[in-house]
Design a protein around this motif. Structure first.
Motif, PDB file in Angstrom:
ATOM      1  N   GLU A   1     -14.845  -1.922 -51.466  1.00 36.01           N
ATOM      2  CA  GLU A   1     -14.455  -1.571 -50.101  1.00 36.01           C
ATOM      3  C   GLU A   1     -14.081  -2.811 -49.298  1.00 36.01           C
ATOM      4  OE1 GLU A   1     -17.150   2.409 -49.259  1.00 36.01           O
ATOM      5  OE2 GLU A   1     -18.040   0.439 -48.859  1.00 36.01           O
ATOM      6  N   VAL A   2     -13.402  -2.565 -48.186  1.00 34.02           N
ATOM      7  CA  VAL A   2     -13.107  -3.620 -47.220  1.00 34.02           C
ATOM      8  C   VAL A   2     -13.568  -3.150 -45.845  1.00 34.02           C
ATOM      9  CG1 VAL A   2     -11.080  -4.386 -48.522  1.00 34.02           C
ATOM     10  CG2 VAL A   2     -10.800  -2.769 -46.631  1.00 34.02           C
ATOM     11  N   VAL A   3     -13.786  -4.093 -44.978  1.00 33.25           N
ATOM     12  CA  VAL A   3     -13.982  -3.804 -43.551  1.00 33.25           C
ATOM     13  C   VAL A   3     -12.846  -4.482 -42.805  1.00 33.25           C
ATOM     14  CG1 VAL A   3     -15.418  -4.231 -41.519  1.00 33.25           C
ATOM     15  CG2 VAL A   3     -16.477  -3.534 -43.682  1.00 33.25           C
ATOM     16  N   ILE A   4     -12.168  -3.719 -41.957  1.00 39.59           N
ATOM     17  CA  ILE A   4     -11.117  -4.316 -41.139  1.00 39.59           C
ATOM     18  C   ILE A   4     -11.585  -4.404 -39.691  1.00 39.59           C
ATOM     19  CG2 ILE A   4      -9.292  -3.424 -42.648  1.00 39.59           C
ATOM     20  CD1 ILE A   4      -8.523  -1.516 -40.304  1.00 39.59           C
ATOM     21  N   ARG A   5     -11.165  -5.448 -39.028  1.00 38.23           N
ATOM     22  CA  ARG A   5     -11.313  -5.546 -37.576  1.00 38.23           C
ATOM     23  C   ARG A   5     -10.104  -4.803 -36.993  1.00 38.23           C
ATOM     24  NH1 ARG A   5     -13.934  -8.735 -33.853  1.00 38.23           N
ATOM     25  NH2 ARG A   5     -14.868  -9.992 -35.538  1.00 38.23           N
ATOM     26  N   VAL A   6     -10.344  -3.702 -36.328  1.00 44.94           N
ATOM     27  CA  VAL A   6      -9.253  -2.859 -35.845  1.00 44.94           C
ATOM     28  C   VAL A   6      -8.514  -3.572 -34.717  1.00 44.94           C
ATOM     29  CG1 VAL A   6      -8.624  -0.626 -34.857  1.00 44.94           C
ATOM     30  CG2 VAL A   6     -10.533  -0.782 -36.482  1.00 44.94           C
ATOM     31  N   LYS A   7      -7.191  -3.583 -34.815  1.00 43.95           N
ATOM     32  CA  LYS A   7      -6.340  -4.164 -33.783  1.00 43.95           C
ATOM     33  C   LYS A   7      -5.559  -3.097 -33.018  1.00 43.95           C
ATOM     34  CE  LYS A   7      -7.133  -8.587 -34.271  1.00 43.95           C
ATOM     35  NZ  LYS A   7      -7.649  -9.413 -33.143  1.00 43.95           N
ATOM     36  N   ALA A   8      -5.260  -1.996 -33.671  1.00 42.16           N
ATOM     37  CA  ALA A   8      -4.578  -0.886 -33.010  1.00 42.16           C
ATOM     38  C   ALA A   8      -4.962   0.401 -33.724  1.00 42.16           C
ATOM     39  CB  ALA A   8      -3.059  -1.072 -33.041  1.00 42.16           C
ATOM     40  N   SER A   9      -5.224   1.445 -32.934  1.00 41.05           N
ATOM     41  CA  SER A   9      -5.570   2.754 -33.493  1.00 41.05           C
ATOM     42  C   SER A   9      -4.875   3.820 -32.676  1.00 41.05           C
ATOM     43  CB  SER A   9      -7.092   2.954 -33.468  1.00 41.05           C
ATOM     44  OG  SER A   9      -7.452   4.201 -34.027  1.00 41.05           O
ATOM     45  N   GLY A  10      -3.898   4.484 -33.268  1.00 39.90           N
ATOM     46  CA  GLY A  10      -3.066   5.424 -32.530  1.00 39.90           C
ATOM     47  C   GLY A  10      -3.747   6.756 -32.264  1.00 39.90           C
ATOM     48  N   MET A  11      -3.308   7.401 -31.191  1.00 44.59           N
ATOM     49  CA  MET A  11      -3.739   8.758 -30.858  1.00 44.59           C
ATOM     50  C   MET A  11      -2.723   9.747 -31.431  1.00 44.59           C
ATOM     51  SD  MET A  11      -4.680   7.962 -26.877  1.00 44.59           S
ATOM     52  CE  MET A  11      -5.110   9.666 -26.453  1.00 44.59           C
ATOM     53  N   CYS A  12      -3.220  10.805 -32.063  1.00 41.94           N
ATOM     54  CA  CYS A  12      -2.366  11.792 -32.718  1.00 41.94           C
ATOM     55  C   CYS A  12      -2.603  13.159 -32.089  1.00 41.94           C
ATOM     56  CB  CYS A  12      -2.670  11.834 -34.210  1.00 41.94           C
ATOM     57  SG  CYS A  12      -1.715  13.061 -35.139  1.00 41.94           S
ATOM     58  N   GLY A  13      -1.550  13.967 -32.019  1.00 40.42           N
ATOM     59  CA  GLY A  13      -1.695  15.310 -31.468  1.00 40.42           C
ATOM     60  C   GLY A  13      -2.738  16.138 -32.181  1.00 40.42           C
TER      61      GLY A  13
ATOM     62  N   GLY B   1      -5.136  -3.290 -38.657  1.00 38.67           N
ATOM     63  CA  GLY B   1      -5.957  -4.412 -38.244  1.00 38.67           C
ATOM     64  C   GLY B   1      -5.931  -5.557 -39.231  1.00 38.67           C
ATOM     65  N   VAL B   2      -6.999  -6.337 -39.223  1.00 42.34           N
ATOM     66  CA  VAL B   2      -7.117  -7.537 -40.050  1.00 42.34           C
ATOM     67  C   VAL B   2      -8.373  -7.415 -40.908  1.00 42.34           C
ATOM     68  CG1 VAL B   2      -7.436 -10.031 -40.017  1.00 42.34           C
ATOM     69  CG2 VAL B   2      -5.936  -8.955 -38.341  1.00 42.34           C
ATOM     70  N   VAL B   3      -8.243  -7.739 -42.183  1.00 36.71           N
ATOM     71  CA  VAL B   3      -9.390  -7.664 -43.077  1.00 36.71           C
ATOM     72  C   VAL B   3     -10.454  -8.663 -42.623  1.00 36.71           C
ATOM     73  CG1 VAL B   3     -10.217  -7.983 -45.443  1.00 36.71           C
ATOM     74  CG2 VAL B   3      -7.992  -6.890 -45.030  1.00 36.71           C
ATOM     75  N   GLU B   4     -11.648  -8.143 -42.375  1.00 32.74           N
ATOM     76  CA  GLU B   4     -12.772  -8.941 -41.898  1.00 32.74           C
ATOM     77  C   GLU B   4     -13.720  -9.326 -43.039  1.00 32.74           C
ATOM     78  OE1 GLU B   4     -15.173 -10.420 -38.483  1.00 32.74           O
ATOM     79  OE2 GLU B   4     -13.082  -9.849 -38.755  1.00 32.74           O
ATOM     80  N   MET B   5     -13.962  -8.374 -43.956  1.00 35.30           N
ATOM     81  CA  MET B   5     -14.855  -8.602 -45.094  1.00 35.30           C
ATOM     82  C   MET B   5     -14.329  -7.832 -46.295  1.00 35.30           C
ATOM     83  SD  MET B   5     -18.734  -8.408 -43.532  1.00 35.30           S
ATOM     84  CE  MET B   5     -18.500  -6.893 -42.622  1.00 35.30           C
ATOM     85  N   VAL B   6     -14.622  -8.321 -47.483  1.00 35.31           N
ATOM     86  CA  VAL B   6     -14.249  -7.626 -48.711  1.00 35.31           C
ATOM     87  C   VAL B   6     -15.474  -7.485 -49.600  1.00 35.31           C
ATOM     88  CG1 VAL B   6     -11.863  -8.444 -48.637  1.00 35.31           C
ATOM     89  CG2 VAL B   6     -13.567  -9.745 -49.917  1.00 35.31           C
TER      90      VAL B   6
ATOM     91  N   ALA C   1     -12.653   2.473 -33.281  1.00 31.46           N
ATOM     92  CA  ALA C   1     -13.877   1.665 -33.313  1.00 31.46           C
ATOM     93  C   ALA C   1     -13.487   0.199 -33.454  1.00 31.46           C
ATOM     94  CB  ALA C   1     -14.769   2.086 -34.475  1.00 31.46           C
ATOM     95  N   ASP C   2     -14.446  -0.676 -33.228  1.00 34.46           N
ATOM     96  CA  ASP C   2     -14.174  -2.107 -33.362  1.00 34.46           C
ATOM     97  C   ASP C   2     -13.919  -2.500 -34.809  1.00 34.46           C
ATOM     98  OD1 ASP C   2     -14.663  -2.948 -30.547  1.00 34.46           O
ATOM     99  OD2 ASP C   2     -16.661  -2.163 -30.963  1.00 34.46           O
ATOM    100  N   PHE C   3     -14.601  -1.829 -35.741  1.00 30.87           N
ATOM    101  CA  PHE C   3     -14.436  -2.092 -37.162  1.00 30.87           C
ATOM    102  C   PHE C   3     -14.300  -0.775 -37.906  1.00 30.87           C
ATOM    103  CE2 PHE C   3     -16.979  -5.612 -35.506  1.00 30.87           C
ATOM    104  CZ  PHE C   3     -16.253  -6.710 -35.928  1.00 30.87           C
ATOM    105  N   MET C   4     -13.692  -0.843 -39.095  1.00 27.53           N
ATOM    106  CA  MET C   4     -13.566   0.337 -39.945  1.00 27.53           C
ATOM    107  C   MET C   4     -13.757  -0.080 -41.399  1.00 27.53           C
ATOM    108  SD  MET C   4     -10.296   2.887 -40.474  1.00 27.53           S
ATOM    109  CE  MET C   4     -10.324   4.159 -41.750  1.00 27.53           C
ATOM    110  N   LYS C   5     -14.573   0.672 -42.111  1.00 29.57           N
ATOM    111  CA  LYS C   5     -14.782   0.450 -43.542  1.00 29.57           C
ATOM    112  C   LYS C   5     -13.938   1.440 -44.329  1.00 29.57           C
ATOM    113  CE  LYS C   5     -18.725   1.672 -45.481  1.00 29.57           C
ATOM    114  NZ  LYS C   5     -20.150   1.631 -45.916  1.00 29.57           N
ATOM    115  N   ALA C   6     -13.294   0.969 -45.410  1.00 27.13           N
ATOM    116  CA  ALA C   6     -12.435   1.849 -46.201  1.00 27.13           C
ATOM    117  C   ALA C   6     -12.371   1.356 -47.639  1.00 27.13           C
ATOM    118  CB  ALA C   6     -11.023   1.893 -45.613  1.00 27.13           C
ATOM    119  N   PRO C   7     -12.105   2.265 -48.603  1.00 25.12           N
ATOM    120  CA  PRO C   7     -11.909   1.835 -49.989  1.00 25.12           C
ATOM    121  C   PRO C   7     -10.696   0.918 -50.094  1.00 25.12           C
ATOM    122  CG  PRO C   7     -12.202   4.224 -49.828  1.00 25.12           C
ATOM    123  CD  PRO C   7     -11.997   3.726 -48.440  1.00 25.12           C
TER     124      PRO C   7
END
Length: 340
Positions: A26-38, A63-68, A121-127
């Motif tokens: 997994e990675v954790v990204i520092r979110v830089k932009a998160s769009g709103m969807c209908g 965003g930018v990868v913060e941790m791997v 969120a400030d951070f997001m974890k993802a595969p």
């Protein structure tokens, strides 16, 4: 960290969560932009949720990868990479997952911001398999747009194999419909944009639409035939989820024409003979594959397409309640949460 959650029945709040820690793959990204969807509004007004049903919302992450994680290889992701996230996970072994169509996983999908933690969120974890590199020339906001709205539009245009010599009717000029308009023009097609809102039609015109049709001011099917020598459009994409518009999208295409349904939920009615005797094709398109997300980003970056202009408003996480209230009332176009 902070995260926006929906509680059901229109309630939402900003909560504190532990900072995520990546597992091996997994990675954790520092979110830089998160769009709103209908589609967020559908989740907002679901029945009241229990605590185990509450997740962080947002499915347009960039965003930018913060941790791997310990098993992540450098070519997959490394700290500092500018990335988007394909917002689905699945079993990773069925044919759909292996081909990049994780949202169609045979064994059930996880949709980040739906039934798994998302990006408001400030951070997001993802595969790590969901990581898509963001071209250097694109902004984080552009990456968020590609992460759902613009990517969905690109997937629909690829689904119908839009060609440069064709005319396409695009029903609904919300964020996905406007993205269809921008991208269809980049494909070289002639665009007929339809919406009941004059402000949205004006945006479609700025984004290159060749003809504008307001269905409240006359028969839209006839209007489309009037600008196509009586034949009808070659292709149509329906983005509004309106059942009447869906029927019109079928009726407005020419013999051998193709209509694509993108707007989700609800039902439609149409005359089967309209499809059968005129040899028409009706298809559905659900977002995009991982490969198409990367392809869309390259298409937009190489052609200098200004998808940033789709966003009419920027917000901070602490403004989430106000942001979604304005979004629901259609007092804004597409909104995005931005981070320092």
């Amino acid at each position: 960290m902070r995260g926006v959650v929906f509680l059901g029945e229109g309630a939402m709040e900003l909560r504190e969560f532990p900072d995520p820690v990546p597992g091996p793959e997994e990675v954790v990204i520092r979110v830089k932009a998160s769009g709103m969807c209908g589609s967020d509004l559908n989740h907002l007004y679901e029945p009241k949720r229990t605590e185990d049903q509450i997740v962080i919302e947002g499915h347009e992450p960039c965003g930018v990868v913060e941790m791997v994680g310990s098993s992540v290889r450098p070519h997959e992701a490394k700290v500092g990479d500018r990335v988007m996230i394909h917002h689905y996970d699945g079993c990773r072994t069925c044919s759909n997952c292996r081909s990049g169509w994780t949202q169609n996983c045979d064994r059930g999908r996880i949709a980040f911001g739906g039934n798994g933690h998302g990006s408001h969120a400030d951070f997001m974890k993802a595969p790590v398999h969901t990581v898509i590199k963001l071209p250097d020339v694109l902004s984080f906001k552009a990456g968020a747009a590609i992460g759902c709205g613009s990517g969905t539009a690109y997937g629909a245009l690829k689904r119908i194999n839009l060609l440069a010599e064709e005319t396409i009717a695009i029903f609904g000029q919300g964020p996905v419909g406007l993205s269809c308009t921008i991208l269809a023009k980049a494909f070289g097609a002639r665009v007929i944009a339809l919406d009941v809102g004059e402000e949205r039609l004006a945006m479609a015109k700025r984004f290159g639409a060749d003809f504008l049709v307001n269905p409240l001011k006359g028969d839209p099917v006839q209007a489309i035939k009037d600008v196509t020598r009586g034949l009808g459009a070659n292709k149509a994409v329906e983005c509004s989820s309106n059942p009447v518009a869906r029927e019109q999208a079928v009726n407005c295409v020419c013999q051998w024409g193709v209509t694509c349904l993108v707007g989700v939920h609800g039902s439609m009615q149409f005359d089967c003979n309209e499809v059968i005797t005129k040899q028409k094709t009706l298809v559905g398109s659900l977002t995009f594959s991982k490969n198409q997300q990367e392809e869309c980003a390259q298409f937009i970056s190489e052609r200098g397409i200004d998808v940033d202009s789709l966003f009419t408003h920027e917000f901070r996480l602490e403004d989430a309640v106000e942001a979604y209230a304005l979004f629901e009332q259609r007092k804004i176009g597409k909104g995005v949460f931005v981070f320092d």
